[in-house]
Design a protein around this motif. Structure first.
Motif: not given
Length: 373
Positions: A325-332
Motif C-alpha cells: 500500500a505504501r508503494a502504491e501511495l507514492g508521495g502521500l
C-alpha cells in the motif's frame, strides 16, 4: 573489509556507550541478520543490533514488550531432537546429506568430527576456518563440523554466527545444515517456517563464502542446504534439500544496502544511551532519535515492533498499511494526506496515486447511493 584498528576500536567504544555502562553485548545471530536484511532501511534496528542492545529488554522498558519468542518447552524439545540427529558422530545426519544432496559420493563412514573448542568467538572462528581448510585440502572423506563459528561483516561491524552444522563433502564442497523442531508432515512443512529457515541459512552461506574466498582454489559452497526436521509427529529425523539461491541473492543485496553503523552512530547526539535502566522518558527520547522504518512484517521479526507500530499509528503513517500500500501511495505519507486527496481537498490531480484515490472515492459514493435507493 575489516576496519582499521584505531577506527574499529573507537567504534567499539562508541557502541559500548550506546549499550550503557557494564551492559554486555547481545550477539547478532543469523535470525536477527535475516530480519535486518528484510528491512535494510531501518536505521533504528541497525544501530541497536550493531551495538548489541537487548531489544526484548528495551521493549519492556519502553512499555511495549515483545510478544514472540520460543518457549522453554520448545527449546528443550529442539535441543533433544538436535542431539538425536547428531548422535553416533553424526552418522544419521551424514546419511541424510548423502541421500538428499550427494548420492554419487561414497557413503559416509568414519567421518571426521573435529573438535572446534577455542577461546572466544574470534578463536572459534579461526579454529573453524582452519578445520575447513584441512578438510578441503584432504578430499575423499566426509567431515562434520558441529556448531562451527563463522564471521560476517555487516555494515562495518563483525557478526559471529553459529550454524547447526556444516558438512564437507568428499569432493571438497561445503553444505550448511539447518536442524529445526517443526515437523515435516507427509514430506512437507509450513512454507512460512521453511522460508524463515532458508533466509537464516542464506546468512550462513554468505559467511561460508567469505571463508572460501581466502582459500586457493576456493571450494564450492553449495546453494542447496539440508533442512532436517522431525518426521510427522515422531522424533525421528527427516530431511529435505532446499535451494536457497534466491534467499542468498536477496540477503546479500539487502545487507550491502545497510547504512554503515558508524555513520548512524555519528548522527546521534552526544551521550545517547539505550540502557533499559534509564528513566522511561529519557530512554524513549534516545530511541526516537534514531529513525525507524516500520512495516507490519516487523511484528514477526523485531522485538521493538509494538513500540514502533504505536508511534507509526500516532503519526498516521501509511507504513502501518503495509509495504504494498505504501508503494502504491507514492508521495502521500500519512493517512490524513490520503483521505484529503481522496476527497479532493489536497493533492496534485496529475499524480496517478491521487487520481486513483479520487476515482475509488467516486465509485464508493456511487455504490453507496445505489444501495440507499
Amino acid at each position: 573489509m575489516p576496519l582499521p584498528r584505531t577506527r574499529g576500536t573507537a567504534l567499539r567504544q562508541r557502541l559500548a556507550e550506546l549499550r550503557g555502562p557494564d551492559v554486555p553485548a547481545k550477539a547478532l545471530d543469523a535470525r536477527a541478520l535475516a530480519a535486518l536484511a528484510a528491512n535494510p532501511g531501518c536505521a533504528r534496528r541497525a544501530i541497536l543490533d550493531g551495538a548489541g542492545v537487548n531489544k526484548a529488554e528495551l521493549a519492556s522498558a519502553l512499555g511495549a514488550p515483545s510478544a514472540f519468542g520460543q518457549s522453554q518447552f520448545a527449546l528443550t524439545r529442539g535441543n533433544a531432537f538436535e542431539a538425536r540427529v547428531k548422535a553416533d558422530g553424526g552418522a544419521e545426519l551424514l546419511r541424510l546429506v548423502h541421500e538428499k544432496l550427494d548420492r554419487t559420493a561414497e557413503p559416509p563412514a568414519d567421518a571426521r568430527v573435529p573438535d572446534l573448542t577455542a577461546t572466544g568467538p574470534q578463536g572459534r572462528t579461526a579454529r573453524t576456518a582452519l578445520e575447513l581448510r584441512e578438510a578441503t585440502e584432504h578430499p575423499g572423506a566426509w567431515t562434520l563440523l558441529d556448531h562451527p563459528m563463522l564471521a560476517l561483516d555487516v555494515a562495518g561491524s563483525p557478526a559471529f554466527l553459529e550454524p547447526d552444522a556444516v558438512v564437507v563433502h568428499p569432493d571438497g564442497s561445503w553444505t550448511v545444515v539447518e536442524i529445526k523442531s517443526f515437523p515435516l508432515l507427509d514430506g512437507s512443512a509450513d512454507p512460512a517456517k521453511v522460508g524463515a529457515a532458508a533466509r537464516q541459512a542464506a546468512v550462513y552461506v554468505l559467511a561460508l563464502e567469505e571463508v572460501a574466498e581466502h582459500l586457493d582454489p576456493a571450494p564450492r559452497v553449495r546453494h542447496r542446504i539440508l533442512l532436517v526436521c522431525p518426521r510427522d509427529f515422531s522424533n525421528l529425523p527427516a530431511a529435505s534439500a532446499v535451494d536457497i539461491r534466491k534467499q542468498r541473492a536477496v540477503t546479500a543485496r539487502q545487507l550491502a544496502r545497510l547504512t554503515r553503523i558508524e555513520d548512524i552512530a555519528d548522527t546521534l547526539p552526544e551521550g545517547t544511551c539505550f540502557s533499559p535502566e534509564l528513566p522511561a522518558d529519557e530512554l524513549t527520547s534516545a530511541v526516537e532519535s534514531v529513525p525507524a522504518t516500520y512495516a507490519p512484517e516487523c511484528l514477526s521479526a523485531c522485538e521493538l515492533a509494538f513500540h514502533c507500530r504505536g508511534r507509526s499509528r500516532e503519526a498516521g503513517a501509511v507504513t502501518t498499511l503495509g509495504r504494498p500500500a505504501r508503494a502504491e501511495l507514492g508521495g502521500l505519507e500519512t493517512v490524513e494526506d490520503v483521505l484529503a486527496a481522496a476527497r479532493g481537498e489536497a493533492g496534485d490531480p496529475g499524480d496517478p496515486a491521487v487520481a486513483a484515490l479520487r476515482r475509488a472515492a467516486a465509485l464508493r459514493a456511487e455504490a453507496l447511493e445505489a444501495a440507499c435507493r
